[in-house]
Design an enzyme around this catalytic site. Structure first.
Site, PDB file in Angstrom:
ATOM      1  CG  LEU A  10       6.816   6.286   1.479  1.00 51.05           C
ATOM      2  CD1 LEU A  10       6.557   6.083  -0.009  1.00 51.05           C
ATOM      3  CD2 LEU A  10       6.142   7.570   1.965  1.00 51.05           C
ATOM      4  CD  GLN A  12       1.751   0.627  12.186  1.00 47.51           C
ATOM      5  OE1 GLN A  12       2.498  -0.343  12.308  1.00 47.51           O
ATOM      6  NE2 GLN A  12       0.677   0.797  12.939  1.00 47.51           N
ATOM      7  CG  ASP A  52      15.723  -3.340  -2.920  1.00 48.07           C
ATOM      8  OD1 ASP A  52      15.174  -4.080  -3.735  1.00 48.07           O
ATOM      9  OD2 ASP A  52      16.083  -3.722  -1.773  1.00 48.07           O
ATOM     10  CE1 TYR A 141       8.026  -9.014  14.036  1.00 50.12           C
ATOM     11  CE2 TYR A 141       8.814  -8.262  11.903  1.00 50.12           C
ATOM     12  CZ  TYR A 141       8.350  -7.988  13.179  1.00 50.12           C
ATOM     13  OH  TYR A 141       8.212  -6.683  13.592  1.00 50.12           O
ATOM     14  CE  LYS A 145      11.769  -6.766  13.371  1.00 53.62           C
ATOM     15  NZ  LYS A 145      12.366  -5.540  12.793  1.00 53.62           N
TER      16      LYS A 145
HETATM   17  C1  VAH Z   1       3.659  -7.379  13.464  1.00 54.77           C
HETATM   18  N1  VAH Z   1       3.082  -5.054  13.946  1.00 54.77           N
HETATM   19  O1  VAH Z   1       2.518  -7.661  13.841  1.00 54.77           O
HETATM   20  C2  VAH Z   1       4.201  -5.996  13.830  1.00 54.77           C
HETATM   21  C3  VAH Z   1       4.912  -6.006  15.157  1.00 54.77           C
HETATM   22  C4  VAH Z   1       4.728  -6.650  17.535  1.00 54.77           C
HETATM   23  C5  VAH Z   1       4.153  -6.793  16.208  1.00 54.77           C
HETATM   24  O2  VAH Z   1       6.221  -6.421  15.075  1.00 54.77           O
HETATM   25  O3  VAH Z   1       4.357  -8.131  12.834  1.00 54.77           O
END
Ligand code: VAH
Length: 316
Positions: A10, A12, A52, A141, A145
């Site tokens: 669900l 984007q 989850d 983030y 990654k």
């Molecule tokens: C973000 N839309 O803004 C995501 C994406 C490249 C950006 O990983 O965190």
């Protein structure tokens, strides 16, 4: 791919990916999962299982029951949200990922998870960013990654799991709006252009970032997953992008359709700081060469598509 389980169905990407996969492979061969059921998309919610991704036993049970040949692991928190709660981000993004990789290993599944331009940092070359280059992100983030890319390589090398992935740019869609991303302005600007005719942007006007329309993103996932493994030198973390643009350039394109559209700026220091560490334009030659990556939407076509669809949505 024949039978597919999706996490984050669900989200984007997940929302439109699930619908496309059901069309291509049959509804009975796609199992959407997410941690909630808040969606008006009957096609998905009627099949959706609550999962989850931090619960390995739950994920393992669903796979034993559904017997997929592929797992598309899309569940993750995005960049700006991760900075608000870094430990929660690590828990969801990393424990969720290791569970999905373990399930893929145990049940011999083909595996996909997205990386991002967020996996690069300040010291990465900003233009024509190479497929293999320095990756020292300083956001949670980005750490997630890069760690995810390395984990996928490890499971490929050590356990022979067919792990594949791409580094997504900012994704632009009108069906399911993103949440908590640094690139979300590129979605919000189109909605506000139709709803109010003006937009207050949280990034500086000359901030160049890689972007892509959601249909190109979905097509890339399917094309990569259907590619012959022998043609892939590494299946993991391919650079892909379609557009390198700034808020100023989005505005210029929108004004071709809505001449009175106005933009002003109220810069969010957190998201500006994140955006400033990301590249401006990726080199996608490996994806083009190894599995025929070929986006269809440039900024002009994207803008026409977004404004037309949103006008329809708000009947303007
Ligand atoms: C973000 N839309 O803004 C995501 C994406 C490249 C950006 O990983 O965190």
């Amino acid at each position: 791919m024949k039978r597919i389980i999706i996490t984050g169905a669900l989200g984007q990407i997940g929302t439109e990916l699930t619908v496309k996969l059901m069309e291509l492979y049959g509804e009975e061969n796609v199992l959407p999962t997410d941690v909630h059921k808040n969606s008006d998309n009957e096609m998905i919610t009627s099949k959706l299982e609550i999962l989850d991704v931090r619960d390995f036993d739950q994920m393992d049970e669903l796979v034993k029951k559904f017997k997929p040949d592929t797992i598309l692991h899309m569940a993750a928190l995005l960049s700006a949200t991760c900075e608000k709660d870094p430990l929660l981000a690590w828990d969801i993004n990393m424990n969720g990922l290791i569970n999905a990789l373990e399930v893929a290993r145990i049940h011999d599944l083909k595996f996909f998870t997205p990386s991002s331009i967020g996996s690069f940092g300040e010291s990465t070359p900003k233009k024509n960013t190479p497929q293999t280059t320095i990756q020292r992100p300083n956001t949670m983030y980005g750490v997630n990654k890069v760690s995810g890319e390395l984990l996928c390589d490890y499971y490929y090398d050590k356990f022979n799991v067919d792990t594949r992935g791409v580094r997504f740019p900012g994704l632009i869609s009108h069906i399911k709006e993103p949440g908590g991303g640094t690139t979300d302005y590129a979605v919000d600007i189109y909605f506000e252009a139709i709803k109010s005719g003006k937009y207050t942007c949280f990034l500086e006007e000359e901030t160049y970032l890689d972007m892509m329309y959601i249909d190109d993103a979905i097509d890339a996932i399917i094309k990569l997953m259907e590619a012959d493994a022998k043609s892939l030198s590494t299946g993991n973390a391919f650079n892909i992008t379609a557009i390198s643009a700034s808020p100023k350039e989005f505005t210029t394109e929108i004004k071709k359709h809505i001449p009175d559209f106005e933009i002003d700026y109220d810069v969010d220091p957190v998201r500006q700081k994140i955006a400033d560490t990301w590249p401006e334009q990726l080199d996608c030659s490996e994806a083009e060469k190894q599995w025929g990556f070929a986006p269809k939407y440039d900024l002009e076509k994207l803008t026409t598509t977004m404004l037309t669809a949103i006008k329809e949505k708000y009947k303007k």
